[in-house]
Design an enzyme around this catalytic site. Sequence first.
Site, PDB file in Angstrom:
ATOM      1  N   LYS B  78     -13.847  42.810  42.867  1.00 16.81           N
ATOM      2  CA  LYS B  78     -13.621  41.760  43.868  1.00 16.81           C
ATOM      3  C   LYS B  78     -14.785  40.771  43.817  1.00 16.81           C
ATOM      4  O   LYS B  78     -15.942  41.181  43.670  1.00 16.81           O
ATOM      5  CB  LYS B  78     -13.518  42.403  45.256  1.00 16.81           C
ATOM      6  CG  LYS B  78     -13.104  41.454  46.374  1.00 16.81           C
ATOM      7  CD  LYS B  78     -12.998  42.183  47.716  1.00 16.81           C
ATOM      8  CE  LYS B  78     -12.494  41.256  48.816  1.00 16.81           C
ATOM      9  NZ  LYS B  78     -12.386  41.938  50.124  1.00 16.81           N
ATOM     10  N   SER B 159      -8.059  40.840  52.685  1.00 20.21           N
ATOM     11  CA  SER B 159      -8.638  39.864  51.768  1.00 20.21           C
ATOM     12  C   SER B 159      -8.703  40.346  50.318  1.00 20.21           C
ATOM     13  O   SER B 159      -8.849  39.532  49.412  1.00 20.21           O
ATOM     14  CB  SER B 159     -10.043  39.511  52.233  1.00 20.21           C
ATOM     15  OG  SER B 159     -10.917  40.624  52.096  1.00 20.21           O
ATOM     16  N   SER B 183      -9.106  44.942  55.090  1.00 16.07           N
ATOM     17  CA  SER B 183      -8.964  44.199  53.835  1.00 16.07           C
ATOM     18  C   SER B 183      -8.776  45.053  52.586  1.00 16.07           C
ATOM     19  O   SER B 183      -8.500  44.519  51.524  1.00 16.07           O
ATOM     20  CB  SER B 183     -10.172  43.287  53.626  1.00 16.07           C
ATOM     21  OG  SER B 183     -10.039  42.145  54.421  1.00 16.07           O
TER      22      SER B 183
END
Lengths: 95, 493, 490
Positions: B78, B159, B183
Amino acid sequence: MSVDSATVRKIASLARIAVSDAEAEALAPELSKILGLVEQLSEVDTTGIAPLAAVVPNHLRLRDDVVTDGDIRDKILKNAPQAEHGFFAVPKVIE
Amino acid sequence: MTELTNLTVAGIRDGFRNGDFTAREVAEGFIGQVEGARALNAFIIETPDHAIAAAEAADRGRAVGEFGALSGVPMGIKDLFCTEGYQTTAASHILEGFVPTYESTVTAKLFGAGAGMLGKLNMDQFAMGSSNETSAFGNVISPWRRNNGDGAALAPGGSSGGSSAAIAARLCPAATGTDTGGSIRQPAAFTGISGIKPTYGRCSRWGIVAFASSLDQAGPMARDVRDCAILLEVMTGFDPRDSTSLDLPVPNWQAALSGDLKGKRIGIPKEYRVDGMPPEIEALWQQGIAWMKDAGAEIVDVSLPHTKYALPAYYIIAPAEASSNLARYDGVRYGQRELPDGAGLQDMYAATRAAGFGDEVKRRIMIGTYVLSAGYYDAYYTQAQKVRALIARDFEQAWTKCDMLLTPTAPSAAFGLGEKQADPIAMYLNDVFTVPASLAGLPAMSVPAGLDSQGLPLGLQIIGKPLDEQGVLDAGLAIEERAGFTARAGKWW
Amino acid sequence: MSNYRIQGATGEWEVVIGLEVHAQITSNAKLFSGASTRFGNEPNANVSLVDAAMPGMLPVLNRECVRQAVRTGMAIDAQINKWSRFDRKNYFYADLPQGYQISQLYHPIVGEGSLLIDADEKAGIPEPKTIGVERIHIEQDAGKLMHDQHPTRSYVDLNRCGVALMEIVSRPDMSSPAEAGAYIRKLRSILRYVGSCDGNMEEGSMRADVNVSVRRAGEELGTRTETKNVNSVRFVMQAIEYEAGRQVDVLEAGGKIVQETRLFDPDKAVTRSMRSKEDAHDYRYFPDPDLLPLELEDSFLVDCRASLPELPDAKRARYRDALGISAYAADVITADVETARWFETLLAAGAEAKAGANWLTSELFGALNRLGRTISDCPVSPVQAAQLLALVADGTLSGSLAKQVFEIMLESGEDPAKIVDERGMKQTSDTGAIEAVIAGILAANADKVEQYKGGKEALFGFFVGQTMKAMAGKANPKVVNDLLKKALEA
Ligand SMILES: [Mg+2]
Ligand SMILES: [Zn+2]
């Protein structure tokens, strides 16, 4: 609590985010709506409740007073938009 | 090589050890998948060189009998994790071009265990969002489509939406995620994969771009529960550079993994039955309860009376912390600078931040600034932290009756991109089931449990006691074993 | 109560002064990072990724900084808070990379304490006065901006950024510039005794925010202004004098005092409004979520207390009461820890307390003044000084010989015994030699001997002087006296 565009401009200025009048106008109802959501909290009776201090029980650990870092100026300045003579450079500040 | 890209982390690890294939073959297989899936926009940058170098090192190691826990396993990272020598943006323009000179603790642990990096995964900007629509680098498109043939582009959740989409589309066997209010879990549920957020303090936050410090926690996302356990063992552990890191040994979760829940009590919190929740989700929850019983667990009803206040508390605490954490993005030391003609220092800040931050980030910074500002601090922030204490206490009381909680992960399946963007509150409601565990710092995981009538994945969430990742993983495995979730997105990209 | 008053056109005004002193905590590494605190390094050399607020960087607290703050609190008999916490003070400035300063607003580590300023008749402080200290908290220093290196740019050096400070906040208990000066001097003295701050105001290790308001006698507190970062005792006193006068002028002209931040201009000895900080007053303090509450263990507190040295007030009392040293000398010697330490080494090397104290305050301080040196770079060691005093005590050196030997010691750094030996500067008590000299002098001054015997006793001094001169100062004055008396009465 509903915020008006003047309040939005004040907050934006505190947060150092430039907003146009139109943006402030548009943000006011959005922020008001979010504040409306969070204001439900006022109905909770929190008498005698201490605010949460640590998410998970844990102690603050202390570090020994030893120099273990520094002398990495190239790394510090590497990503700077403007660096000169070993300094970061910013527009002239008048104090 | 496509069958290699269907392997799980455990499958790659074991096959590589057994000499069934080389690490390089695996890396090349996934690199090909990544290159072929740009339509999903799951990656902000691709880093095949990193994946290849790690694979070659793994192959050399194997020649002399040396293996790391993740030798031969390529991963997606990420873009919230700082990676030395590779651009790290948090999906924001303000950090465009920023190349860290340091490696986050979590990625250093993963790479140290032999993993390679296929690329930096797209995400909601500064991890603020539940649909991946706030990225400065464009939406991530879920590989999933509705079965009605409408071809609508769906949200991969957020997210960690690049992570969920990439795993679901088999672009990588696993990825890192971060979870502040859901998330990891919500995007995992949206895309039919597994993901666990460990107890706050298990994963070091050092080198992870901060969103809300008291909530942020990294965790693995992968196809199944065992892979999550394998990765979690590598990612967690004490880090003296993070003052909130837990100084505890890392358990051997993987070895102890068991779907047998005999003697366990599973709590069903009645407050998670919210108005307007689709009946399919309610039905799946009932199915999950049946699976738990089947696995030997006892089911108990519990109450978490302050549940409805979790979201409001979260939307004070997280923006407050974010407004301060994001003050460092000012165009002085890194990232983008906007310098209008004749601008002074403070004008430069305001222009840089106006140009660099996306709308949702600005919204949250302003909410955070407002609730902390003079005269409002006690009414908002202090009250929110008191309510947070009450929410934590609800959980503590529940633990006197049960060992874990079972809930749906999200109140809906994946929605279409653009559907909820106009209304921030509707978007925030996505996290209604995940936020309470975040506020209390509890370990929680989502596992895929079935499909809805539109053919979209739905997840169930297990919430555990502090430090009981084992219980969470075990319960997750019990669901996984019974759900038999094998559905995957048909390839359209 | 000080009788300091400002005479306005409409009457008398009192001044109310509170000081917030920022003292750099003596430590090797910074408060929350492992970078060095060394002064004067190349720009941005003492900077870690944490200090530069790189994304994802986190603070880890330095134990020594906590220890020194606690010891400082103990030295002013303050309440030590076993539970304290760090807050973020949010504002935007180029010397503050995080966009917030980590400080302690809500729960400081040290609470209420006090210190005693000494009476100073000449300065208008008729008797000792207790000044309250409201709190001491720990916080980060900021970086430095350079405005004069480039026509359109300011340069940022983060070397100081993150260095640990104690902010020591007094009660508004001072009422004259002299009291404020005495407070800072006393505070500096205590910090240096404790070893928690080197007190070096030139290098910025100590600086004061000066809060000043004025009022008519007996009235409520007036609106105050805060003059930031004043970095010498003299400047603090000047800033108060100017600021109090300015406020009186404004009020007497019918104006109002604006609560504001001001800057001291040392060249003109005036304060002026600091507009650049005016919009920054909403600091949005909240607990730093990167840190947990700081909880101090009892054993830590016990260690802190056990490590405290004897403090200046206690030392001064002991010097006077137990050692019999004059009040004046005790004041002078205990004012600074270096002097006290020097003096105690002198005593440990065998010097007698009263003689040592007198010698130190007169001879040694006189010499250091002349040489423009301080006690820490004194060319003579306390052990050498003790040797010198021993030579006086055992009669080897007369007072005047000792002065000469001391001069040579200052220049050469040699031991006194060696100087005396090599240069034959020993005082003589050899009665035979002295009697011979005396006989010669009396013979050569027969007229004066007559006058003396005739009653002009003042001439005795003349004979002593002549004898000493003839003996090149080396004769023992007491022996000379005795022998002269004997010879003249014969
Ligand atoms: Mg101040
Ligand atoms: Zn301060």
